[in-house]
Design a protein around this motif. Sequence first.
Motif, short mmCIF file in Angstrom:
data_model
loop_
_atom_site.label_atom_id
_atom_site.label_comp_id
_atom_site.label_asym_id
_atom_site.label_seq_id
_atom_site.Cartn_x
_atom_site.Cartn_y
_atom_site.Cartn_z
N ASN A 1 0.95 -40.42 -21.23
CA ASN A 1 0.43 -39.18 -20.67
C ASN A 1 -0.40 -38.42 -21.70
OD1 ASN A 1 2.33 -37.78 -22.32
ND2 ASN A 1 3.89 -37.92 -20.72
N LEU A 2 -0.64 -39.06 -22.83
CA LEU A 2 -1.56 -38.60 -23.87
C LEU A 2 -1.08 -37.36 -24.62
CD1 LEU A 2 -5.00 -39.03 -22.05
CD2 LEU A 2 -3.50 -40.77 -23.02
N GLN A 3 0.15 -36.89 -24.31
CA GLN A 3 0.61 -35.66 -24.94
C GLN A 3 1.98 -35.86 -25.60
OE1 GLN A 3 -0.69 -32.90 -21.34
NE2 GLN A 3 0.22 -31.71 -23.00
N GLY B 1 -5.79 -37.02 -30.12
CA GLY B 1 -6.88 -36.20 -29.60
C GLY B 1 -8.24 -36.79 -29.90
N ASN B 2 -8.39 -37.37 -31.08
CA ASN B 2 -9.68 -37.91 -31.49
C ASN B 2 -9.76 -39.43 -31.33
OD1 ASN B 2 -10.80 -35.39 -32.37
ND2 ASN B 2 -9.42 -35.49 -34.13
N GLY C 1 -0.98 -31.29 -17.36
CA GLY C 1 -1.94 -31.74 -18.34
C GLY C 1 -2.16 -30.80 -19.51
N LYS C 2 -1.41 -29.72 -19.60
CA LYS C 2 -1.65 -28.74 -20.65
C LYS C 2 -0.73 -28.97 -21.84
CE LYS C 2 -3.21 -25.24 -17.34
NZ LYS C 2 -3.00 -23.89 -16.78
N ASN C 3 -1.12 -28.42 -22.99
CA ASN C 3 -0.33 -28.63 -24.20
C ASN C 3 1.04 -27.96 -24.13
OD1 ASN C 3 -2.22 -30.19 -25.50
ND2 ASN C 3 -3.23 -28.45 -26.50
N ASP D 1 -9.04 -39.20 -26.02
CA ASP D 1 -7.91 -38.73 -25.24
C ASP D 1 -7.89 -37.22 -25.12
OD1 ASP D 1 -7.07 -41.28 -24.82
OD2 ASP D 1 -5.34 -41.21 -26.16
N GLY D 2 -8.30 -36.54 -26.18
CA GLY D 2 -8.34 -35.08 -26.12
C GLY D 2 -9.28 -34.59 -25.03
#
Length: 920
Positions: free
Chosen positions: A275-277, A285-286, A417-419, A334-335
């Motif tokens: 889920n990239l987080q 992120g990069n 999807g938020k931090n 991903d960011g």
Amino acid sequence: MMKGSISICEVRVAETQQTNGIEVLETREWLDSLDYVLSKGGPERAGRLLQQLALHARSEAGINLPFTATTPYQNTIPFRQQPPFPGSQEMERRIKSLVRWNAMAMVVRANKIQEGIGGHISTFASAATLYEVAFNHFFHAATESGDRDVVYFQGHAAPGIYARAYLEGRIPKEKLENFRRELKPGGGLSSYPHPWLMPDFWEFPTVSMGLGPIQSIYHARFIKYLENRGLKNSTGGKVWAFLGDGEMDEPESLGSITLASRERLDNLIFVVNCNLQRLDGPVRGNGKIIQELEAIFRGAGWNVIKLIWGGDWDPLIDADRDGLLVRRMGEITDGQYQKYFVESGAYFRQNFFGTDPRLLKMVEHLSDEQLARMRLGGHDPIKVHAAYKAAAEHTGSPTIILAKTIKGYGLGEAGEGKNITHQQKKLNDDELQIFRSRFGIPIPDGELHNAPFYRPADDSPEIKYMQERRKQLGGYIPVRKVRATPLKPISEALFEEFYKGTEGREASTTMVFVRMLSKLLRDPEVGKFIVPVVPDEARTFGMEALFRQVGIYSSVGQLYEPVDMDTLLYYKEAKNGQILEEGITEAGSMCSFIAAGTAYANHGINTIPFFIYYSMFGLQRIGDLIWAAADMRCRGFLIGGTAGRTTLAGEGLQHQDGHSHVLALGVPTLLAYDPAFAYEIAIIIQDGIKRMYVDGESIFYYLTVTNEPLHMPEMPNQPGIREGILKGLYRYRISEKKNAKLRAQLLGSGTIMFEVLKAQAILEKDYDVAVDVWSVTSYKELYREANDCARWNMLHPTQKAKVPYVTETLKDASGPFIAASDYMKVLPESIAQWVPGKLVSLGTDGFGRSENRASLRDFFEVDAKHIVLATLHALAGEKSVDKDKDKDKKDGADPISVKLLENAIRDLGIDPEKRNPATS
């Protein structure tokens, strides 16, 4: 230049266009040829052809193709190769929505009732499809034939697993209401998977990040071990590990993945919820975590299945003949993908597709709303099913599925999807209404504020469907139950030789243990269940004789002739070998110990693991896994070899352990013993096997042994000695000086017991002090039992007080108590309040040194001379020294005792100005 003439630039442009046109034509011809080979010869033939072309290009023309460990950023399984979905998509969507709602409601309600009680919504929200497809079509529960899958659930997804069990009727609503409130009346639910707290439900604690991946690898290998040794039939069961992409940064997550491919563990499936987080922000992120993990696992020999794009993307990808879309997919970090998840469809169109008119042309038929709803692969049940089916049918290597999802999927403005989504615990009324409506939960607006649980009737289509699916797959998951029947008691005759001592010969306690282990391995009843585990130190511990006796396990046998083949104790590997020689990995070895120590429940087999290792690299290095073993109700024996701060000559600071027994105090189900003599080890191991495998207690043992050769004495013939060894204390030797005016009690443990015996001789011969010697086999057992008594007495003030075992045992002993061990002083001091007299503790606080044993014991002040001095000083403090022995009195002090101590320091050769070992 004259009008009508052609410029050089125009010529070059024309040439370039012609060249590009030829390249396009050539490329199309090659692709058409490849398509023909694929249609006629299949993927294997096409693969061989491509390999031959690459080899030809390299060998004939010197063309080195650029290395890449990744494939394009698209699904591994093309949509045309997807198998038909075997169930009702609509019914499974409705069930999944119900699970989502109840999982969310559980956390929201808990935090409405108790501010800050915590919980996690977002992990399961992102993984709901990954779990539901598995529950409905792949998770095989235990059946009479022995088939079952083993599942390591992601710890933060626990609310979703509880919510499904609620719909299945296995967990009542009251338990859900007490989520994270286990002490409420009627009980509650633990925050994460904890078998100790929920022994009929959870099997594996996984929320300490990284422990699930490494344990699942060694568990899958242990299943193969059981099968190859004939202890278990091969059933085709899988080990599933559900993991987070952020979790993969833990060293334990990746540290053993080559073992899985080397052992060809095709019974192992990793499912990574990408889920990239992580907690604070993007995992990469990069970069691109899916591509990074693909490279790592492909390089390690795993079968990698990428599950990135949902079915909504299939028409676009299919129309992408020139690869523009796939190239663009691979360019985005991903960011930035996270940004797309939370923005509008218009933003997505402009920023993703707007970089090239041809990309915009591809999506001109889609509205902004349709673009915003384009699903990812991890949320598409058809894609998930295809990936799982391919993984389950794959042979020859383990599989990892990299599934792209959105963290907090379905939470909308509340955190999708938020931090902040990992910390999200609450939803307001509007957010609850949006969630309710999005997933079609039949709850009226007036009841939404309380986030009520919802379960349809037992005869509803949803409940009947999910129950039928689980019935077809053999039952419910997760379920934990003890499947093994108790063993018969081991014959006393097996241990009798150790009661006699070594009859004048020297032997280390390690040698004694290895001899005992060898006899256990030969026992016709229990031998086949013994699982020796060693992290590349078998020869260090004198275990090489076991190589020939039972062999080292290898899934392929021995494909080479060992260099020491002509020796008696050569390195023998065998497919049915019994020793798990793990190489240089205490963490991996501990995972094998856990797999063997929980097989009584997981596989119905009473395997008895003995994990022997450098004691320094146990509770200090792998304490998290030892804690997890306790949570899992693990059984077995941890053997801390070369134990103690002063027994390991020459090695120094990083190898010398003086605190493992202190660390062991914190593990509730771990019984810790520091035996000095062979007969003590025999009695402890015999009783341990009985308690764990005959009586079925959920405990495990830590025994420390050393490599110091010493004369092992015969077991004293006195009543209560066996009980004393097991409870932690007994009188080993009574002083023969009946008329001495001074008396003292010396308490010894482990190898320092022999320094205590030397000190007894010096005190009685040179200082006329009568000394009794006590063997303390376990300070932890004494501490635990005394605390039990103290607690009972506090809670029952009107009843007769209980007397701790240590107090009762020492009640008639007079004089000061001097306790010496090879461990920190705090270990004996833990029982000081229950000792009926002054307790002086000698121990090994501080860093180790590279030296011989005598110098180390002098440095740490635990040798015989320091024990003598400590005893005399304690006697002087009690004013027990006869003052008439010295008439020189000054300044009102006690010159007799002072003089005696001064002389003792000189005569014993003690340097009073030496450095303090605790701080030097």
